[in-house]
Design a protein around this motif. Structure first.
Motif, short mmCIF file in Angstrom:
data_model
loop_
_atom_site.label_atom_id
_atom_site.label_comp_id
_atom_site.label_asym_id
_atom_site.label_seq_id
_atom_site.Cartn_x
_atom_site.Cartn_y
_atom_site.Cartn_z
N MET A 1 -4.25 12.96 22.76
CA MET A 1 -5.30 12.20 21.87
C MET A 1 -4.11 10.51 21.78
O MET A 1 -3.44 10.92 21.79
CB MET A 1 -5.42 11.48 19.71
CG MET A 1 -6.46 10.58 19.26
SD MET A 1 -6.86 9.91 18.14
CE MET A 1 -5.36 10.41 17.08
N ASN A 2 -4.80 9.61 23.16
CA ASN A 2 -3.85 8.52 23.25
C ASN A 2 -2.97 7.48 22.03
O ASN A 2 -4.02 6.70 21.95
CB ASN A 2 -4.37 7.90 24.51
CG ASN A 2 -3.34 6.81 25.26
OD1 ASN A 2 -2.42 6.31 24.66
ND2 ASN A 2 -3.88 5.87 25.87
N GLN A 3 -2.55 7.34 21.39
CA GLN A 3 -2.05 6.71 20.34
C GLN A 3 -1.44 5.37 20.68
O GLN A 3 -2.12 4.59 18.99
CB GLN A 3 -0.78 7.58 19.47
CG GLN A 3 -0.54 8.92 18.70
CD GLN A 3 -2.09 9.10 17.14
OE1 GLN A 3 -1.98 7.69 17.36
NE2 GLN A 3 -3.01 9.70 17.13
N GLY B 1 -2.58 3.25 23.24
CA GLY B 1 -2.99 2.36 23.91
C GLY B 1 -4.60 2.44 23.67
O GLY B 1 -5.14 3.62 22.89
N ASN B 2 -5.43 1.99 23.79
CA ASN B 2 -6.84 2.47 24.57
C ASN B 2 -7.99 1.79 25.15
O ASN B 2 -9.06 1.51 25.10
CB ASN B 2 -8.18 1.78 22.84
CG ASN B 2 -7.54 0.54 22.84
OD1 ASN B 2 -7.19 -0.29 23.36
ND2 ASN B 2 -8.44 -0.33 21.58
N GLN B 3 -6.95 2.14 26.30
CA GLN B 3 -7.74 1.77 27.50
C GLN B 3 -8.30 2.80 27.97
O GLN B 3 -7.92 4.46 27.56
CB GLN B 3 -6.72 1.08 28.62
CG GLN B 3 -6.08 -0.11 28.41
CD GLN B 3 -5.32 -0.19 27.27
OE1 GLN B 3 -4.68 0.62 26.65
NE2 GLN B 3 -4.37 -1.56 27.51
#
Lengths: 301, 301
Positions: free
Chosen positions: A1-3, A5-7
């Motif tokens: 899980m990319n903590q 950013g949300n791109q």
């Protein structure tokens, strides 16, 4: 899980442009963009055509993906060939919506078809697709096709023409397509069909849209003898699995087509074939349960 | 198209956390996150379990979605019930991978099954799923199951046990699962199977992964009499449509199962049924063409 950013992008690639469609506020589908080819605001919706990095050109209405060149053949083959190979002799076809031209392209592959009336509410969709996506819109120039710019709801109410097959190639029941999911529209469409007529309706995701399906099939039920649902895959709609409703005015062997006729037609397809036709009517247990008593079971085979 | 940002979120909702998986650098699938439940680095991969807003709990290895509670039943029912209802009397089942326990859960629904050996390389996957996703991992406590923590490649090389069905429940051919796509692994797995043995392999996306499919089926071909591919839908893998390879050591009616046996088993499913079983072997034209000469056609029915 990319903590952090949300791109929809990898680290170091933050300038990359993506289009993305959020569905039910919980799931999102994104496509990498190379170039915006067209953007316009019609009286009905915002229309965009973009060139994507992996899925060819893509048409969006109000930010929702309508088609991509990579997978549009599946939707268009399945809306057209399933009813046209089941109907004993389809000559007259009505298309409501379908402004990109893909449904007409597949319908017009059938030599039995003498006349197609396509009623599209939004001329800007047709014009944009004619200019930018000729692989989909090209068949709109076929002399057997009459293109009517107008409201499909009004058309089926006011026309006195009779059709063998009606294809309701609509967007979701939001915006201009909402009345295409109502009982009065289905009644008027049934009235436009011959005794052995078939109506196909875009019927949303078996995973995410059970409530819409229940509503639309209940609205169709009074006007048709048999209601079925059949399934196909897409790359561009949330969940991948998608569906069409199959409504016939009399008993109709929706699943058990004449395979020899499919071969004899020499119609070239990339998804549809006789096995796929029959398989499309097989429903997962959860779909059977969701729609029990609403659509008719198709005999095993 | 959202020109200004590239979040999988609506405007004004920029703090929302999403997980997203970019595939082929051109397509992206995202899920809204409620809470991170577990994060750990095993010797093999990063393992995370998150609670999503719309898809229940989700397991990720190295940031790639392995399963969601909302749709895992489809993958697990289709990897297990297709071979177990085709094999005349499956008693001994080998599972390679499958650490979440979902495949074992479906296999152990079959009363004919006396022994399951499950070989999982990464104990942290099993431990995390046992703690956080008991709806999937619960069957791992079944006394018919022997859980081996080790390398599946080594297991099939060194074991002298015989199985009726082998289920290769692997991740993609990157990281620890790579050798599970090699010819030597397939040969050793075939050697572990009885004369009428069946091997099922996770065989990726028909849309996006043709090269992997060609490679893996070529690697299987020398060791099996028949190779088929069958399809199913998922919500959590890119493109939705996914596939399993069906390899049998002798001629085997992969598609034409005994429907009465399915009903008599009284196994409760949410996706699988006899119609879905047969339908799964129907291939789109583009898949037929992509895999022509590589997998065997299944007779029409």
């Amino acid at each position: 899980m990319n903590q952090s950013g949300n791109q929809c992008s990898r680290q170091g690639d933050k300038q990359t442009q993506w289009i993305r469609e959020v569905h039910k506020e919980t799931v999102c589908l994104g496509f990498k963009v190379e170039k915006l080819l067209f953007s316009g605001q019609s009286p009905f919706q915002k229309i965009e055509i973009i060139k994507t990095a992996g899925h060819g050109k893509m048409l969006l209405n109000d930010g929702i993906v309508m088609l991509s060149e990579k997978d549009e053949f599946i939707y268009h083959e399945m809306i057209a060939h399933v009813p046209l190979f089941v109907h004993p002799a389809p000559r007259r076809v009505l298309i409501i919506g379908g402004g990109d031209g893909g449904t007409a392209r597949e319908v017009l592959k059938h030599e039995t078809v003498e006349r197609v009336v396509m009623v599209e509410i939004d001329q800007m969709v047709v014009d944009a697709c004619r200019e930018h996506i000729p692989s989909v819109s090209g068949a709109l120039e076929d002399p057997r096709l009459e293109l009517v710019f107008g409201d499909g709801v009004e058309y089926v109410k006011n026309s006195d023409e009779t059709f063998d097959v009606a294809l309701i190639d609509s967007t979701d029941p939001i915006g201009p397509a909402t009345p295409l999911f109502d009982s009065v529209f289905y009644k008027n469409t049934a009235d436009r069909l011959a005794e052995d007529g078939i109506m196909i309706t875009q019927s949303e995701s078996p995973f995410y849209d059970t409530e819409i399906q229940l509503s639309m099939f209940k609205n169709q039920r009074p006007h048709f003898k048999k209601l079925h649902i059949y399934l196909f895959s897409t790359l561009t709609y949330p969940g991948g699995l998608w569906s069409f409703g199959f409504a016939s005015k009399k008993q109709c062997p929706a699943r058990d087509l004449d395979e020899k006729r499919v071969h004899a037609s020499r119609i070239k397809t990339r998804y549809y074939n006789a096995q796929i036709h029959r398989a499309a009517f097989a429903l997962p247990e959860f779909t059977r349960e969701n729609l029990a008593g609403i659509v008719d079971p198709v005999p095993a085979g």
